[in-house]
Design a protein around this motif. Structure first.
Motif, PDB file in Angstrom:
ATOM      1  N   PRO A  66      85.741  24.318   7.262  1.00 58.79           N
ATOM      2  CA  PRO A  66      86.708  23.217   7.436  1.00 58.79           C
ATOM      3  C   PRO A  66      88.154  23.670   7.568  1.00 58.79           C
ATOM      4  CG  PRO A  66      85.972  23.356   5.159  1.00 58.79           C
ATOM      5  CD  PRO A  66      85.117  24.304   5.931  1.00 58.79           C
ATOM      6  N   ARG A  67      88.452  24.895   7.152  1.00 58.74           N
ATOM      7  CA  ARG A  67      89.828  25.376   7.229  1.00 58.74           C
ATOM      8  C   ARG A  67      90.319  25.328   8.685  1.00 58.74           C
ATOM      9  NH1 ARG A  67      93.127  28.612   4.007  1.00 58.74           N
ATOM     10  NH2 ARG A  67      94.682  29.816   5.138  1.00 58.74           N
ATOM     11  N   GLY A  68      91.479  24.726   8.883  1.00 61.47           N
ATOM     12  CA  GLY A  68      92.020  24.575  10.228  1.00 61.47           C
ATOM     13  C   GLY A  68      91.759  23.213  10.825  1.00 61.47           C
ATOM     14  N   GLY A  69      90.924  22.407  10.149  1.00 62.20           N
ATOM     15  CA  GLY A  69      90.735  21.042  10.598  1.00 62.20           C
ATOM     16  C   GLY A  69      92.037  20.257  10.490  1.00 62.20           C
ATOM     17  N   ILE A  70      92.147  19.213  11.270  1.00 63.08           N
ATOM     18  CA  ILE A  70      93.380  18.428  11.328  1.00 63.08           C
ATOM     19  C   ILE A  70      93.060  16.994  10.937  1.00 63.08           C
ATOM     20  CG2 ILE A  70      95.280  17.632  12.780  1.00 63.08           C
ATOM     21  CD1 ILE A  70      94.639  20.039  14.642  1.00 63.08           C
ATOM     22  N   VAL A  71      93.868  16.441  10.034  1.00 64.45           N
ATOM     23  CA  VAL A  71      93.687  15.064   9.568  1.00 64.45           C
ATOM     24  C   VAL A  71      94.849  14.220  10.064  1.00 64.45           C
ATOM     25  CG1 VAL A  71      93.512  13.555   7.560  1.00 64.45           C
ATOM     26  CG2 VAL A  71      92.440  15.826   7.522  1.00 64.45           C
ATOM     27  N   HIS A  72      94.536  13.079  10.664  1.00 64.10           N
ATOM     28  CA  HIS A  72      95.542  12.098  11.069  1.00 64.10           C
ATOM     29  C   HIS A  72      95.220  10.797  10.346  1.00 64.10           C
ATOM     30  CE1 HIS A  72      96.617  14.692  14.544  1.00 64.10           C
ATOM     31  NE2 HIS A  72      95.310  14.902  14.623  1.00 64.10           N
ATOM     32  N   ALA A  73      96.242  10.126   9.852  1.00 67.56           N
ATOM     33  CA  ALA A  73      96.014   8.865   9.142  1.00 67.56           C
ATOM     34  C   ALA A  73      97.246   7.994   9.227  1.00 67.56           C
ATOM     35  CB  ALA A  73      95.672   9.131   7.674  1.00 67.56           C
ATOM     36  N   LEU A  74      97.021   6.694   9.196  1.00 67.25           N
ATOM     37  CA  LEU A  74      98.145   5.782   9.080  1.00 67.25           C
ATOM     38  C   LEU A  74      98.746   5.866   7.678  1.00 67.25           C
ATOM     39  CD1 LEU A  74      97.262   2.396  10.828  1.00 67.25           C
ATOM     40  CD2 LEU A  74      98.624   4.292  11.704  1.00 67.25           C
ATOM     41  N   HIS A  75     100.018   5.517   7.583  1.00 65.25           N
ATOM     42  CA  HIS A  75     100.688   5.296   6.308  1.00 65.25           C
ATOM     43  C   HIS A  75      99.970   4.160   5.582  1.00 65.25           C
ATOM     44  CE1 HIS A  75     103.946   3.705   3.742  1.00 65.25           C
ATOM     45  NE2 HIS A  75     104.524   4.889   3.851  1.00 65.25           N
ATOM     46  N   ARG A  76      99.916   4.234   4.254  1.00 64.23           N
ATOM     47  CA  ARG A  76      99.178   3.232   3.486  1.00 64.23           C
ATOM     48  C   ARG A  76      99.649   1.812   3.792  1.00 64.23           C
ATOM     49  NH1 ARG A  76      98.098   4.564  -2.634  1.00 64.23           N
ATOM     50  NH2 ARG A  76      96.705   5.981  -1.524  1.00 64.23           N
ATOM     51  N   ALA A  77     100.957   1.634   4.011  1.00 64.93           N
ATOM     52  CA  ALA A  77     101.498   0.313   4.353  1.00 64.93           C
ATOM     53  C   ALA A  77     101.595   0.119   5.856  1.00 64.93           C
ATOM     54  CB  ALA A  77     102.864   0.124   3.697  1.00 64.93           C
ATOM     55  N   GLU A  78     101.004   1.033   6.626  1.00 60.33           N
ATOM     56  CA  GLU A  78     101.011   0.997   8.086  1.00 60.33           C
ATOM     57  C   GLU A  78     102.413   1.154   8.660  1.00 60.33           C
ATOM     58  OE1 GLU A  78      98.744  -2.336   9.498  1.00 60.33           O
ATOM     59  OE2 GLU A  78      96.941  -1.715   8.423  1.00 60.33           O
ATOM     60  N   TRP A  79     103.266   1.896   7.948  1.00 60.02           N
ATOM     61  CA  TRP A  79     104.604   2.221   8.439  1.00 60.02           C
ATOM     62  C   TRP A  79     104.565   3.617   9.069  1.00 60.02           C
ATOM     63  CZ3 TRP A  79     107.079   0.815   3.085  1.00 60.02           C
ATOM     64  CH2 TRP A  79     107.046  -0.581   2.919  1.00 60.02           C
ATOM     65  N   GLY A  80     103.928   3.738  10.204  1.00 62.55           N
ATOM     66  CA  GLY A  80     103.825   5.040  10.845  1.00 62.55           C
ATOM     67  C   GLY A  80     102.576   5.772  10.390  1.00 62.55           C
ATOM     68  N   GLY A  81     102.639   7.120  10.406  1.00 60.74           N
ATOM     69  CA  GLY A  81     101.440   7.886  10.100  1.00 60.74           C
ATOM     70  C   GLY A  81     101.735   9.206   9.421  1.00 60.74           C
ATOM     71  N   TYR A  82     100.649   9.903   9.102  1.00 64.57           N
ATOM     72  CA  TYR A  82     100.695  11.229   8.473  1.00 64.57           C
ATOM     73  C   TYR A  82      99.785  12.180   9.259  1.00 64.57           C
ATOM     74  CZ  TYR A  82     102.459   8.940   4.177  1.00 64.57           C
ATOM     75  OH  TYR A  82     103.181   8.224   3.263  1.00 64.57           O
ATOM     76  N   HIS A  83     100.069  13.473   9.112  1.00 61.52           N
ATOM     77  CA  HIS A  83      99.247  14.503   9.743  1.00 61.52           C
ATOM     78  C   HIS A  83      99.149  15.696   8.788  1.00 61.52           C
ATOM     79  CE1 HIS A  83      99.947  12.232  13.466  1.00 61.52           C
ATOM     80  NE2 HIS A  83     101.185  12.148  13.028  1.00 61.52           N
ATOM     81  N   TYR A  84      97.972  16.292   8.708  1.00 56.66           N
ATOM     82  CA  TYR A  84      97.729  17.387   7.767  1.00 56.66           C
ATOM     83  C   TYR A  84      96.850  18.454   8.415  1.00 56.66           C
ATOM     84  CZ  TYR A  84      98.966  13.798   4.282  1.00 56.66           C
ATOM     85  OH  TYR A  84      99.594  12.803   3.571  1.00 56.66           O
ATOM     86  N   ILE A  85      96.967  19.659   7.879  1.00 61.72           N
ATOM     87  CA  ILE A  85      96.037  20.742   8.179  1.00 61.72           C
ATOM     88  C   ILE A  85      95.170  20.959   6.947  1.00 61.72           C
ATOM     89  CG2 ILE A  85      95.796  23.185   8.766  1.00 61.72           C
ATOM     90  CD1 ILE A  85      96.948  21.541  11.036  1.00 61.72           C
ATOM     91  N   ILE A  86      93.869  21.096   7.150  1.00 60.25           N
ATOM     92  CA  ILE A  86      92.964  21.398   6.038  1.00 60.25           C
ATOM     93  C   ILE A  86      93.049  22.896   5.745  1.00 60.25           C
ATOM     94  CG2 ILE A  86      90.577  21.393   5.244  1.00 60.25           C
ATOM     95  CD1 ILE A  86      90.057  19.028   7.111  1.00 60.25           C
ATOM     96  N   THR A  87      93.423  23.239   4.518  1.00 62.94           N
ATOM     97  CA  THR A  87      93.550  24.657   4.135  1.00 62.94           C
ATOM     98  C   THR A  87      92.385  25.141   3.276  1.00 62.94           C
ATOM     99  OG1 THR A  87      94.874  24.086   2.188  1.00 62.94           O
ATOM    100  CG2 THR A  87      96.063  24.526   4.243  1.00 62.94           C
ATOM    101  N   GLY A  88      91.529  24.228   2.859  1.00 62.71           N
ATOM    102  CA  GLY A  88      90.383  24.612   2.042  1.00 62.71           C
ATOM    103  C   GLY A  88      89.715  23.394   1.443  1.00 62.71           C
ATOM    104  N   VAL A  89      88.778  23.664   0.512  1.00 61.38           N
ATOM    105  CA  VAL A  89      88.054  22.599  -0.184  1.00 61.38           C
ATOM    106  C   VAL A  89      88.085  22.905  -1.668  1.00 61.38           C
ATOM    107  CG1 VAL A  89      85.851  21.402  -0.439  1.00 61.38           C
ATOM    108  CG2 VAL A  89      86.570  22.222   1.815  1.00 61.38           C
ATOM    109  N   ASP A  90      88.413  21.900  -2.497  1.00 63.89           N
ATOM    110  CA  ASP A  90      88.498  22.139  -3.937  1.00 63.89           C
ATOM    111  C   ASP A  90      87.121  22.036  -4.589  1.00 63.89           C
ATOM    112  OD1 ASP A  90      87.913  19.446  -4.285  1.00 63.89           O
ATOM    113  OD2 ASP A  90      89.986  18.867  -4.734  1.00 63.89           O
TER     114      ASP A  90
END
Length: 784
Positions: free
Chosen positions: A174-198
């Motif tokens: 999963p390392r290198g996967g990319i996560v896109h999501a809306l802001h919780r209140a739908e005020w824009g969005g977020y983007h992340y890189i997966i660096t590992g699994v806990d």
């Protein structure tokens, strides 16, 4: 020695007096950088041509140089940077030909068929990453879950379980996967890189800095990409950088092409000077820009108290320029911003351009926060009044001023970054946004992030199909969280009561919004939020979402037409100085926590006596009138009123109902149709009343036959006769045969009641409703 002599002869020929053709340099993808740059013997690259035109300017700096690109696609290995020594320059396509500057790198590969219809190809070790993949000129889909769905409203498909531990268990790497999501209140969005699994099986994420109002990811609207195990649908691909292998699943029965391209550059042309040494008189004309990488992980810098962070870059980046133009260019699916006008700039114009599917914003004008006095960078951040610089206006000149975006078509932007806009303005002054057609965006068509320093002119724009993937926003949106603004309302009340002048320390000049046509179905057509001040808004047509004024000062709103909605004053200051007059509203006002109604709210025109009396109970509109406005041709979009209309007696003055959007016919032809309202909702009360609403046909209950068909005991409710599969109405929760009886706690007797409740509350989403379905009352929640 011979090479030196030949080069010297070519230069002498180029500089020979009286030869006007020596000021032109031709390029061709099939050219050669050792050629002289004539039409018959063109050069190949912009970088080599730059050396040639600098030599020409060194000889005759007073004469401009034109670089002419012949037909074809140019793949620069690095960004072309134009500096002050590159002034008086035009880069353009040869007349009638298409010159494409692409940030993508061509690559030849050999595919081998594998299991599940997936092909594999080895890639040279020099290719370390791939962000976007192109085949036959089309952008392919990076392997994702859920799969790409062109009909899905959010991110082309989202799912609550995209990051569930159960799903993550199915991923080997999963390392290198990319996560896109809306802001919780739908005020824009977020983007992340997966660096590992806990240890609990949850993804470890890096990122989330793309939004300046941190509240966390939306529980439902999220998706993941760049995971090998999610490569399971046609047109999906995955690049294994460690093994240097590219995987692709074509359509059934097809074989992928051997020639591919992948995005490599984030900027294609950068115009870069300074205030003391600006780049002057550069024109980019009739060019196509494409193939740039997505920049969502570089979007980190917070803007002043707005909900935004930004990346100061784009396919074309302009900084430290004067009298420069970007005209009639096509920005085709750029990975990030199309054009970014950054810091000090004067008289930089973007005109006649087509911006299509930009990953972030279409055009951005953004200044340097070092030009701002006592800046604050987050909603809850505040510089104490005792420490504040109370000098009016900017601290220096490091910001865009006297620039323009005009006659552009900006469509389908924000493909990746949802906190984006067709045109974005921040820390700028006197920006003209005129005659643009802007449509199909996740957030605002035009956004002004704060009051610094005002003086903008927004006119003759056509802005519609906005706020499609977010919420609590408008076709036009602004914030005004300037120096005076404090997150604690009581503190702000006291400060502005003691010294009203502080509200104009940053919003120095009046921003004018006039002669535009706006539409937003998921918010307001015009949304002045959180302290926006010093606006004059007149002669605008609002097609659906109405107009909101929240927590600001000195707004004059006059002679506007608000169709199928109304005026939304929210939490006004006692000394706001606001004026609302001579407007046509087609529903009752929708106030929230308004104790004092500004300087003047009067001489407006209401749809009926009940709406007028409701306003007069609040002490406003003593001289306002009500009735049928008598629009000239509602169905075809002429909302001028006929002679004898009561609106004219209330002080409304007709204004032209044309001249919205780009004046360039070829761009108008490419725009999506403007969704004009089919009827005036306030008049939909008779038994024959029927409307088309979000793809559904809705009517009033009529007669025993419809009562029998629905099982109703009376003729009350809004009857959803047909709700087609895949329509927006179905996605919101309605089904064919539903009769809406109650919405947001209020009874719905007919279409008029339904729309009167829904329209002013559409921005909220998740409205509680009761429908009569299958012979019984059923509670549903309407999603946005």
């Amino acid at each position: 020695m011979l090479k030196w002599l030949l080069t010297g002869c070519m230069l002498l020929a180029l500089h020979a007096p009286g030869r006007t053709q020596t000021r032109q340099i031709y390029l061709s993808p099939a050219g050669n950088d050792n050629y002289p740059g004539t039409k018959e013997k063109p050069m190949a690259t912009l970088q080599a041509a730059q050396q040639r035109w600098r030599q020409l300017r060194a000889q005759r700096a007073d004469q401009p140089v034109t670089v002419i690109l012949q037909n074809g696609t140019y793949h620069p290995e690095q960004t072309l940077v134009l500096t002050p020594e590159d002034g008086s320059l035009t880069i353009t396509a040869l007349a009638g030909q298409k010159a494409v500057i692409s940030g993508a790198r061509p690559l030849e590969v050999k595919w081998k068929a594998g299991a599940d219809g997936i092909y594999a190809a080895s890639v040279p070790a020099a290719v370390r990453q791939m962000d976007r993949l192109y085949m036959n000129g089309e952008t392919q889909v990076l392997a994702r879950y859920p799969n790409y769905d062109s009909t899905a409203r959010f991110y082309h498909g989202t799912s609550a379980d995209a990051l569930s531990p159960e799903r993550i268990k199915t991923w080997k790497h999963p390392r290198g996967g990319i996560v896109h999501a809306l802001h919780r209140a739908e005020w824009g969005g977020y983007h992340y890189i997966i660096t590992g699994v806990d240890s609990a099986g949850n993804a470890v994420l890096e990122g989330g800095w793309q939004n300046n109002r941190q509240m966390g990811l939306h529980a439902q609207h999220r998706f993941v990409e760049n995971i090998r195990e999610e490569l399971d649908a046609p047109r999906e691909w995955f690049f294994d950088a460690e093994k240097h292998m590219l995987y692709y699943k074509p359509q059934a029965g097809q074989v992928p092409p051997s020639h591919i391209e992948y995005a490599s550059l984030s900027e294609l042309i950068v115009i870069k000077g300074t205030e003391t040494k600006p780049v002057k008189n550069v024109t980019l004309r009739d060019l196509q820009f494409t193939g740039t990488v997505r920049t969502f992980m570089l979007t980190k810098e917070p803007l002043l108290r707005s909900d935004w962070t930004i990346y100061r870059g784009g396919a074309v980046l302009v900084e430290g320029a004067e009298d420069c133009d970007i005209s009639h260019c096509f920005f085709n699916e750029t990975g990030g911003n199309a054009v970014f006008v950054n810091n000090y700039n004067r008289r930089v114009d973007i005109s006649g351009c087509h911006i299509y599917k930009a990953g972030a914003s279409g055009i951005a004008f953004v200044g340097n926060p070092e030009a701002v006095r006592s800046p604050a960078f987050e909603y809850n951040h505040f510089v104490p009044y005792a420490e504040m610089d109370f000098t009016k206006g900017p601290k220096n000149n490091d910001y865009p001023k006297d620039c323009a975006a005009a006659d552009n078509l900006i469509q389908y932007t924000g493909e990746t970054e949802k906190q984006s806009a067709g045109v974005q303005i921040s820390m700028s002054s006197q920006i003209r946004v005129a005659y643009n057609t802007i449509h199909d965006l996740p957030r605002a068509g035009i956004n002004i992030s704060e009051g610094t320093w005002g003086g903008h002119l927004l006119e003759h724009n056509e802005v519609y199909n906005t706020v499609l993937e977010t919420g609590d926003h408008g076709a036009f949106n602004s914030w005004g969280r300037d120096r005076f603004w404090h997150p604690n309302r009581r503190t702000m009340d006291s400060a502005t009561t003691a010294n009203i002048n502080i509200v104009l320390l940053d919003a120095v000049e009046t921003t004018v919004i006039r002669n535009n046509r706006f539409r937003c179905d998921h918010g307001w057509d015009i949304d002045l939020d959180d302290g926006s001040g010093n606006y004059h808004i007149y002669n605008n047509v609002c097609l659906n979402g109405g107009l909101k004024l929240r927590e600001g000062f000195f707004r004059t709103v006059e002679n506007n037409i608000l169709l199928n909605n109304s005026f939304h004053p929210h939490v006004w200051f006692l000394n706001s100085g606001d004026i609302f007059r001579h407007n046509i509203v087609t529903a009752s006002y929708k106030p929230i926590q308004v104790k004092k109604w500004g300087e003047k709210v009067d001489s407006n025109f209401f749809p009926d006596e009940a709406a007028l009396k409701a306003a007069q109970v609040n002490g406003t509109d003593a001289h306002s009138l009500s009735g049928d406005p008598q629009f000239i041709d509602f169905k075809n979009g002429d909302y001028g009123v006929k002679p004898g209309s009561g609106a004219l007696k209330a002080g409304f003055v007709n204004f032209p109902m044309n001249g919205f959007g780009t004046r360039i016919q070829s761009l108008r032809d490419k725009a999506a149709p403007v969704p004009l309202p089919p009827a005036l909702f306030s008049q939909q009360s008779g038994p024959q009343a029927s409307i088309s609403w979000k793809g559904a046909t809705v009517k009033n209950i009529e007669g025993l036959g419809e009562r029998s068909a629905t099982g109703l005991p009376d003729e009350k409710g809004a009857y959803f006769v047909t709700v087609p599969a895949g329509s927006e109405a179905e996605k919101m929760g309605f089904r064919t045969g539903d009769v809406l009886l109650q919405l947001d706690g209020e009874k719905v007797n007919n279409i008029k009641d339904f729309l009167g409740i829904y329209q002013p509350n559409a921005w909220r989403g998740r409205l509680k409703a009761t429908v009569f379905r299958n012979q019984q009352s059923t509670a549903i929640t309407l999603s946005k």
